[in-house]
Scaffold this motif. Structure first.
Motif, short mmCIF file in Angstrom:
data_model
loop_
_atom_site.label_atom_id
_atom_site.label_comp_id
_atom_site.label_asym_id
_atom_site.label_seq_id
_atom_site.Cartn_x
_atom_site.Cartn_y
_atom_site.Cartn_z
N ARG A 45 22.43 -66.00 -57.74
CA ARG A 45 23.26 -64.93 -58.29
C ARG A 45 22.87 -63.60 -57.64
NH1 ARG A 45 23.39 -63.45 -64.69
NH2 ARG A 45 24.52 -65.45 -64.74
N GLY A 46 23.84 -62.85 -57.14
CA GLY A 46 23.56 -61.54 -56.60
C GLY A 46 22.90 -60.64 -57.63
N ASP A 47 21.94 -59.82 -57.18
CA ASP A 47 21.17 -59.01 -58.12
C ASP A 47 21.50 -57.52 -58.02
OD1 ASP A 47 20.08 -58.73 -55.61
OD2 ASP A 47 18.00 -59.04 -56.23
N VAL A 48 22.64 -57.20 -57.42
CA VAL A 48 23.12 -55.82 -57.37
C VAL A 48 24.40 -55.74 -58.20
CG1 VAL A 48 24.11 -54.03 -55.88
CG2 VAL A 48 22.12 -55.32 -55.11
N SER A 49 24.48 -54.74 -59.07
CA SER A 49 25.68 -54.54 -59.88
C SER A 49 26.46 -53.34 -59.36
CB SER A 49 25.31 -54.31 -61.34
OG SER A 49 26.46 -54.02 -62.12
N GLU A 50 27.71 -53.56 -59.03
CA GLU A 50 28.61 -52.48 -58.61
C GLU A 50 29.66 -52.31 -59.70
OE1 GLU A 50 30.15 -51.75 -54.34
OE2 GLU A 50 31.80 -52.77 -55.36
N HIS A 51 29.40 -51.39 -60.61
CA HIS A 51 30.28 -51.17 -61.76
C HIS A 51 30.49 -52.47 -62.54
CE1 HIS A 51 30.96 -47.32 -59.90
NE2 HIS A 51 31.50 -47.88 -58.85
N ALA A 98 30.20 -55.56 -61.32
CA ALA A 98 30.50 -56.69 -60.43
C ALA A 98 29.25 -57.04 -59.62
CB ALA A 98 31.65 -56.33 -59.49
N LEU A 99 28.83 -58.28 -59.68
CA LEU A 99 27.62 -58.71 -58.99
C LEU A 99 27.85 -58.81 -57.49
CD1 LEU A 99 26.41 -61.51 -61.43
CD2 LEU A 99 25.46 -59.20 -61.17
N ARG A 100 26.84 -58.33 -56.74
CA ARG A 100 26.85 -58.40 -55.27
C ARG A 100 25.42 -58.73 -54.80
NH1 ARG A 100 30.32 -55.96 -51.91
NH2 ARG A 100 28.61 -55.12 -50.67
N PHE A 101 25.31 -58.98 -53.49
CA PHE A 101 24.00 -59.29 -52.92
C PHE A 101 23.34 -58.09 -52.26
CE2 PHE A 101 25.98 -63.50 -53.17
CZ PHE A 101 24.97 -64.20 -53.80
N PHE A 102 24.08 -57.01 -52.01
CA PHE A 102 23.49 -55.78 -51.47
C PHE A 102 24.44 -54.63 -51.77
CE2 PHE A 102 25.89 -57.79 -48.06
CZ PHE A 102 26.68 -56.76 -47.57
N ARG A 103 23.92 -53.42 -51.65
CA ARG A 103 24.69 -52.23 -51.99
C ARG A 103 25.62 -51.81 -50.85
NH1 ARG A 103 19.38 -50.35 -53.71
NH2 ARG A 103 19.18 -50.63 -55.96
N ARG A 104 26.67 -51.12 -51.21
CA ARG A 104 27.53 -50.46 -50.23
C ARG A 104 27.87 -49.07 -50.78
NH1 ARG A 104 33.18 -53.97 -51.02
NH2 ARG A 104 33.28 -53.74 -53.30
N THR A 105 28.24 -48.17 -49.87
CA THR A 105 28.58 -46.81 -50.28
C THR A 105 30.08 -46.61 -50.38
OG1 THR A 105 28.47 -46.08 -47.98
CG2 THR A 105 26.45 -45.91 -49.29
#
Length: 202
Positions: A51-57, A59-66
């Motif tokens: 499971r991706g450990d980054v939350s974007e609002h 939504a789970l992800r595997f890395f951040r984006r800007t």
């Protein structure tokens, strides 16, 4: 980050010396998104779905984006190494005949990033709608690997030109590369699934 820190869903191999298949979800998915698909593709294989450990609002992800298509490259580097440690640990535990990766969208991107930096971890990979918006350095360790890229010709998230550029890069590294297009966008279509089935089971 500890190598076993990813929450994950796992199915052990049904027989000795079977492949180990890692499946990576897209943004907003989780470890269940492709777990059953992986089991259908390779019923006797071991399956690991982190499971991706980054939350974007939320939504789970595997890395951040800007922004859309703009990655936080420092974060990607850290999380690529963390994922590689996780994969390496599971590989040592399972002692598989080979290791296969399958990822969609953000999951394809973390899988590709791991392969670019740690090419010895995977034998084969399926990258569904990847977006690699930078020019990777040469990676001789990729030579002899097998990669299937699936993509939409009208994908608003992953421009077809960048998909083709990445396929060309892999070919230049000596990767046995197959590129399967469908006429749509970022969605997964049935012809794409058929191409994946042929690739994985060959």
């Amino acid at each position: 980050m500890a190598p076993n820190s990813y929450q994950n869903r796992t199915h052990p191999a049904g027989k000795p010396e079977q492949p180990l298949l890692f499946v990576f979800h897209g943004t907003g998915g989780d470890e269940n998104q492709f777990f059953d698909f992986g089991r259908q593709l390779l019923p006797d294989a071991g399956i690991v779905s982190p499971r991706g450990d980054v939350s974007e609002h939320g939504a789970l992800r595997f890395f951040r984006r800007t922004a859309e298509g703009v990655y936080d490259m420092e974060d990607l580097a850290v999380r690529t190494d963390a994922m590689a440690d996780f994969i390496r640990t599971r590989k040592i535990e399972a002692k598989p005949s080979k290791v296969i990766g399958l990822g969609y969208s953000n999951g394809a991107n973390i899988l590709a990033s791991v392969m670019l930096k740690h090419p010895g971890l995977f034998n084969d990979a399926v990258l569904m709608h990847p977006l690699i918006p930078w020019q990777p350095a040469g990676q001789p360790g990729l030579a002899g690997k097998r990669v299937l890229i699936t993509a939409g010709q009208r994908d608003p998230i992953c421009p077809p030109s960048l998909t083709q550029d990445f396929a060309d890069y892999l070919i230049a590294q000596g990767v046995e590369t197959e590129l399967a297009w469908h006429p749509g966008g970022h969605e997964i279509q049935q012809g794409e699934v058929a191409a994946i089935q042929r690739f994985i089971q060959s």
